[in-house]
Write a protein that holds these residues in place. Structure first.
Motif, PDB file in Angstrom:
ATOM      1  N   UNK A  37      33.485  36.998   8.954  1.00 34.80           N
ATOM      2  CA  UNK A  37      34.973  37.006   8.666  1.00 34.80           C
ATOM      3  C   UNK A  37      36.310  37.939   8.740  1.00 34.80           C
ATOM      4  N   UNK A  38      35.792  38.911   8.170  1.00 39.44           N
ATOM      5  CA  UNK A  38      36.929  40.476   8.982  1.00 39.44           C
ATOM      6  C   UNK A  38      37.342  40.463  10.282  1.00 39.44           C
ATOM      7  N   UNK A  39      35.900  40.161  11.638  1.00 41.74           N
ATOM      8  CA  UNK A  39      36.111  40.090  12.632  1.00 41.74           C
ATOM      9  C   UNK A  39      36.805  39.173  13.187  1.00 41.74           C
ATOM     10  N   UNK A  90      31.602  44.558  17.405  1.00 43.96           N
ATOM     11  CA  UNK A  90      30.938  44.673  18.256  1.00 43.96           C
ATOM     12  C   UNK A  90      31.888  44.807  19.819  1.00 43.96           C
ATOM     13  N   UNK A  91      32.088  43.295  19.527  1.00 48.69           N
ATOM     14  CA  UNK A  91      32.900  42.925  21.728  1.00 48.69           C
ATOM     15  C   UNK A  91      33.635  43.055  22.284  1.00 48.69           C
ATOM     16  N   UNK A  92      34.636  44.112  21.140  1.00 48.90           N
ATOM     17  CA  UNK A  92      36.197  44.627  20.325  1.00 48.90           C
ATOM     18  C   UNK A  92      37.136  45.676  21.582  1.00 48.90           C
ATOM     19  N   UNK A  93      38.092  45.420  21.691  1.00 46.64           N
ATOM     20  CA  UNK A  93      38.487  46.094  22.266  1.00 46.64           C
ATOM     21  C   UNK A  93      38.646  48.117  22.000  1.00 46.64           C
ATOM     22  N   UNK A  94      37.777  49.089  22.583  1.00 41.60           N
ATOM     23  CA  UNK A  94      37.551  50.130  21.367  1.00 41.60           C
ATOM     24  C   UNK A  94      39.140  50.569  20.910  1.00 41.60           C
ATOM     25  N   UNK A 123      41.238  49.299  19.519  1.00 40.26           N
ATOM     26  CA  UNK A 123      41.300  49.208  17.365  1.00 40.26           C
ATOM     27  C   UNK A 123      39.988  49.323  17.071  1.00 40.26           C
ATOM     28  N   UNK A 124      38.998  49.686  17.939  1.00 42.47           N
ATOM     29  CA  UNK A 124      37.879  49.924  16.999  1.00 42.47           C
ATOM     30  C   UNK A 124      36.708  48.999  17.264  1.00 42.47           C
ATOM     31  N   UNK A 125      36.737  48.677  18.231  1.00 39.82           N
ATOM     32  CA  UNK A 125      36.328  47.677  18.598  1.00 39.82           C
ATOM     33  C   UNK A 125      35.070  48.766  19.691  1.00 39.82           C
ATOM     34  N   UNK A 126      33.646  47.947  20.018  1.00 37.92           N
ATOM     35  CA  UNK A 126      32.399  48.464  20.489  1.00 37.92           C
ATOM     36  C   UNK A 126      32.369  48.043  22.163  1.00 37.92           C
ATOM     37  N   UNK A 127      33.420  47.238  22.407  1.00 33.28           N
ATOM     38  CA  UNK A 127      33.512  46.790  24.287  1.00 33.28           C
ATOM     39  C   UNK A 127      32.353  46.293  24.737  1.00 33.28           C
ATOM     40  N   UNK A 128      31.054  45.323  23.352  1.00 27.74           N
ATOM     41  CA  UNK A 128      30.133  45.217  24.419  1.00 27.74           C
ATOM     42  C   UNK A 128      29.501  44.187  25.117  1.00 27.74           C
ATOM     43  N   UNK A 129      28.933  43.954  25.967  1.00 26.95           N
ATOM     44  CA  UNK A 129      28.679  42.348  26.083  1.00 26.95           C
ATOM     45  C   UNK A 129      28.531  41.422  24.812  1.00 26.95           C
ATOM     46  N   UNK A 130      28.863  40.046  24.742  1.00 26.45           N
ATOM     47  CA  UNK A 130      28.468  39.418  23.867  1.00 26.45           C
ATOM     48  C   UNK A 130      27.391  38.950  23.965  1.00 26.45           C
ATOM     49  N   UNK A 131      26.183  39.575  24.730  1.00 30.34           N
ATOM     50  CA  UNK A 131      24.896  38.566  24.423  1.00 30.34           C
ATOM     51  C   UNK A 131      24.364  39.726  24.004  1.00 30.34           C
ATOM     52  N   UNK A 132      24.625  41.092  24.483  1.00 26.78           N
ATOM     53  CA  UNK A 132      24.075  42.231  23.292  1.00 26.78           C
ATOM     54  C   UNK A 132      24.495  42.132  21.768  1.00 26.78           C
ATOM     55  N   UNK A 133      25.444  41.105  21.634  1.00 27.08           N
ATOM     56  CA  UNK A 133      25.934  41.230  20.319  1.00 27.08           C
ATOM     57  C   UNK A 133      25.423  40.227  19.287  1.00 27.08           C
ATOM     58  N   UNK A 169      19.101  51.145  29.206  1.00 28.92           N
ATOM     59  CA  UNK A 169      18.851  51.798  28.604  1.00 28.92           C
ATOM     60  C   UNK A 169      19.206  51.666  26.713  1.00 28.92           C
ATOM     61  N   UNK A 170      20.912  51.302  27.226  1.00 26.27           N
ATOM     62  CA  UNK A 170      21.332  51.315  26.768  1.00 26.27           C
ATOM     63  C   UNK A 170      22.073  50.066  25.463  1.00 26.27           C
ATOM     64  N   UNK A 171      21.623  48.947  26.686  1.00 21.29           N
ATOM     65  CA  UNK A 171      21.418  47.936  25.663  1.00 21.29           C
ATOM     66  C   UNK A 171      19.702  47.976  24.430  1.00 21.29           C
ATOM     67  N   UNK A 172      19.044  48.294  24.802  1.00 23.37           N
ATOM     68  CA  UNK A 172      17.841  48.751  24.353  1.00 23.37           C
ATOM     69  C   UNK A 172      17.943  49.884  23.146  1.00 23.37           C
ATOM     70  N   UNK A 173      18.579  50.497  23.323  1.00 18.78           N
ATOM     71  CA  UNK A 173      19.098  51.689  22.256  1.00 18.78           C
ATOM     72  C   UNK A 173      20.470  50.730  21.193  1.00 18.78           C
ATOM     73  N   UNK A 174      20.688  49.710  21.848  1.00 19.24           N
ATOM     74  CA  UNK A 174      21.835  49.460  20.556  1.00 19.24           C
ATOM     75  C   UNK A 174      20.936  48.233  19.795  1.00 19.24           C
TER      76      UNK A 174
END
Lengths: 603, 603
Positions: B129-131, B93-97, B99-109, B36-41
């Motif tokens: 590039x910022x990422x 999207x995939x990075x440590x919350x 430091x401001x990341x969302x921590x999501x799986x890479x497949x979703x990103x 459900x969260x994945x679909x929302x994202x």
């Protein structure tokens, strides 16, 4: 100086060693065009192309064309180039000297055209379309019309266009809605809108003559009711002088991917109710006239594609020889390896060889097709004439469709060889790629070329032209078998030619069965394999021509001849196996493309 | 409303039916990302992409970037898009919350990224590039550096770049000449010039952090002596506030073929002798740091290529369903045939199916590669972790090299479906084609990807990753054999997989023999056939997933599933035979490319 635009040595090889173009001088019609004259013409063409057309190509791309207050301005640097081009009498290279033509063999005009279009295609489209309009007048015009228009077109004093497409009538030209209303004086009042008109307006010539397809009021629907009209931008008096404007309005210029130097115009005819045209040829025979012009026009677009590929290739070779980057792969573990020119890197060499194989093959095909035109004109025997004409009909969709598809791929590779520099406008490669894209689209999309090959040309005259082509291929194969170094290649090409014959038979039968849609769904892949086998044949022909000369040639020539054989080997050993696989697919299970449910595509 | 950018149904199919992405939620790390969260994202991402990024893509292309009085201006419409993008926390999207990341799986990103980059790649490169710069800080930075830079980068408050290339050091980055001179306070003074720096300067963020490769005075030549530095546009105080300018000058912007909305800058560091950088990571380990980042960066470029192809494909489908032109081929002899939507023309349907086959296959590959990253993170078993990591290493050159090559071809086809309208800027197709071209060039040209596959990845860990891949393929084949409708396809893919194994063996052996150059000369074709077989496997996997659901699905879904099977059939019966031919060529006589004399190329 490094070459630009095209490989001169190879041009001469095809003209004189492979196709013996100067033999045409034995015919009265071409008696002035012996080898020496041909070489002189080519040198002149090269000078003009390199010194005048090429230098303004980038400016043409950057400046583009503008429409302001109803007036179209094209790149100012094109004016000088156009003046010189006309002075050199290049507009009507093959045409009757009586009307300002040069009367040269088409094969020679092809070699010159490669240089002109490779240097600056967007520019060349102005005189190119002018010539096409002139040709229509020459073929279908009354004596009065010829007197009024022809010399002014063939000398480039006036320009010409070709007005077919409308927003709802592109590939389906029979759907057009432009109307011609008969006037009492025998002229017609034209009303309608045309789009995508190359060179549709400009500030280059004092007048523009638009051949316009339109339907005479009351004429039948579809292609049967279409007539051709000459519609000048400024009306022309009977004595050939220019009179008042003719209610032809440029309503817009397209922003497009490439050929920015050419004005792609939308034209409104008769928006003030005052656009006069004269009928050219017979009523309702406009489409027939278009068909008569089609071979030449499609040959011309094939040449454009080829010209881009040829230019991109020599640029890539020059760059790869000069650009120092990276070390030799066998020396990367050395202590202090020297950087080398990138042509030494295996992947770059493969790319160049790949480009060369296609560019060489395309050149052979373009020049051979042109020679077919010359042979039709010089054949004294009707059967011969018929055979050459049949080859033209068969090869035209290959020339237009296959060459322009492959040309875009060659230009893509030409960008890649330059790496990051290929993507930036400082170098010519990205413009060549952008410019080239249009060639697969206009003058009948390549999908339409494929349908033409499968639906019309394959079965033409009960398949005689196709059989004639295979016969020619087999002659080359037989000659190659006599040369030990080429025997293996000969067998490989023979396999491919036989398989092409079987594939064509299968495709032809399927196209005439209830599975007709399945056959046409793979018409384009069939065009691809036909083109591949034609390339293989021409590469083998090159090898047959070159191999016997290697031993006795001087060093530079020996390398050139060896290069011919190695390139043929590359194409035949390397590209052809994939073609065999594609023919297996075509011969076997034609995939159920038409079964694909429309709603399985995203809605 | 017709879809734009990407086929949502197919995105869901790959995520949830083929790869079961939501299973990742069983791991603590991803516990918040159930289906459900994945679909929302994904819905959020789609909204942002369609409503904000896509509408400003054309303006970005037309306006481009300008440099005036030392100040770079990017398309003004990008500012709002950037603000919203950062507010949505899409930069990391995939990075440590933390430091401001969302921590999501890479497949979703990956699914979200397909939408973002397909909508507006030139824009997305700024946060992308910022990422990447942030990732470098996260991986190699000291605690102080992380505190100073990381959150500002991951939230997009500051931007980042990647400064590697110099005029004489492109593919051969070891040749670079930028110098870092040690200062007494531990910082370094940087002097040198970089070119082709994407997002190298802009007016979007208050600061730009440049990771710069440079050589510390006295360090060894070549790649061994390269270190990595953080060089901010404006110096940063220890408390994270911005201080004075840092002597980084934008000396020019490239005019280029595409991605006009992104500023490709030439940067001069220390032209006034006053450019300060801080070492990031260990001295002389700059290249090693680059290698650590490489997989992610190349995955990103593969995604860009795929995004273009995906967008071009859905545009082509939409157009082909709406554009009325020409009559049904079986009705051309009817009295008054109705014009039809061009999707009904066999050649157009083939083109769409061809695009679909590649786009679907690419999506499966992109998402699967991303899943491998997630599996590495969630594997509790070291052997498993190792297996997934091996698949990543092996697949990355395929993702970057094969996908971007094929993506450009798909975009080419996407222009062709539009006919003349494909060439003009009114429609998105020509921009997608132009933009796409860079993806085969940067982040290691595709020639370099091919060398990576053949020279490093094929023999990695004694070939275990390659064998693991074949094992996975054989598992899918075995599953397909159990389904009667797919048995024929299964056998065909099996033949191809076996042949790939043999080809790889032959290539690997040749690369280790004295014929090493001959092997590397065909490294790129080897990459091509590897990619083809990977596509065939993934198409078969799709069919295995879809076929059992056809019978019980509702009408719309049934068509979708049937479409999966038909598309697989098209690819496996149609594309794969040519691949078999190519492998025959590779396995047999590796063509004597390296024998080609350099002086056989035009001088």
């Amino acid at each position: 100086m490094a070459q630009s635009i095209a490989d001169r040595r190879d041009q001469e090889f095809v003209l004189h060693e492979m196709l013996n173009a100067a033999d045409l001088a034995s015919h009265d019609r071409f008696k002035e065009f012996n080898k020496k004259t041909m070489d002189m013409v080519l040198t002149e063409a090269r000078n003009l192309a390199v010194k005048e057309l090429l230098p303004v190509s980038k400016e043409g791309d950057e400046t583009g064309c503008t429409l302001e207050n109803g007036k179209v301005t094209i790149p100012s640097s094109f004016h000088r180039a156009y003046k010189l081009f006309c002075e050199g009498e290049w507009v009507a290279m093959c045409d009757d000297p009586e009307f300002g033509g040069q009367g040269m063999p088409r094969i020679l005009s092809m070699a010159a055209g490669e240089l002109f279009t490779g240097a600056n295609c967007a520019f060349l489209m102005y005189p190119g379309l002018t010539h096409g309009a002139g040709k229509l007048v020459e073929e279908f015009g009354t004596e009065d019309q010829k007197k009024k228009y022809l010399e002014n077109l063939y000398t480039g004093k006036w320009a010409g266009t070709m007005c077919l497409t409308e927003p709802e009538a592109g590939s389906d030209v029979g759907n057009l809605t432009t109307i011609a209303k008969r006037n009492e004086d025998g002229t017609f009042s034209i009303t309608g809108s045309k789009i995508f008109i190359s060179g549709g307006d400009q500030d280059l010539t004092e007048n523009i003559i638009h051949p316009v397809l339109a339907r005479i009021e009351g004429a039948p629907a579809g292609t049967k009711g279409i007539s051709l009209f000459l519609v000048p931008k400024y009306r022309v008096n009977d004595d050939g002088t220019i009179s008042e404007p003719n209610d032809v309005t440029c309503t817009g210029l397209e922003e497009k991917m490439g050929i920015h130097g050419n004005a792609t115009a939308s034209l409104a005819f008769g928006s003030k109710g005052n656009c006069i045209g004269e009928l050219l040829g017979a009523e309702n025979k406009g489409m027939k006239a278009m068909f008569v012009m089609m071979n030449e026009a499609r040959l011309g677009v094939g040449l454009q594609g080829f010209g881009f590929a040829s230019a991109s290739y020599v640029n890539a070779v020059n760059y790869a020889k000069e650009r120092i980057q990276g070390t030799d792969l066998t020396k990367i573990f050395d202590k202090d390896p020297k950087p080398v020119a990138i042509i030494n890197h295996p992947d770059v060499k493969r790319q160049l060889l790949h480009m060369k194989a296609y560019v060489d093959g395309m050149r052979s095909l373009m020049y051979f097709a042109a020679l077919c035109f010359d042979k039709v004109l010089t054949s004294t025997d009707d059967t011969d004439k018929d055979t050459w004409q049949g080859l033209i009909e068969l090869l035209i969709p290959v020339v237009k469709g296959y060459i322009t598809d492959r040309a875009f791929e060659v230009c893509t590779q030409g960008v890649q060889v330059f790496g990051g520099y290929g993507f930036i406008s400082e170098y010519p490669q990205e413009q060549l790629l952008r410019d080239c894209k249009i060639t697969s689209i206009y003058e009948g999309t390549n999908g339409i070329q494929a349908m033409d090959l499968l639906g019309r040309k394959l079965g033409l005259k009960k398949g005689k032209p196709f059989m004639d082509l295979l016969t020619r291929m087999n002659q080359t194969i037989a000659a190659a078998k006599e040369i030990p170094e080429l025997a293996d290649m000969a067998v490989r090409v023979e396999t491919a030619v036989n398989k092409l014959g079987e594939t064509a038979m299968h495709m032809g039968m399927t196209a005439m069965s209830e599975k007709v849609l399945d056959a046409f769904a793979v018409a384009h892949p069939f065009l691809d394999v036909t083109g591949d086998v034609v390339m293989a044949w021409l590469e083998l022909w090159r090898a047959v021509t070159a191999q016997p000369k290697i031993g006795s040639a001087k060093k530079k020539d020996a390398a050139f001849y060896q290069g011919q054989v190695t390139t043929a080997k590359y194409f035949i050993q390397w590209v052809l196996p994939a073609t065999l696989g594609k023919m297996d697919a075509l011969k076997g299970n034609i995939p159920a493309i038409m079964e694909m449910p429309e709603d399985a595509f995203p809605a």
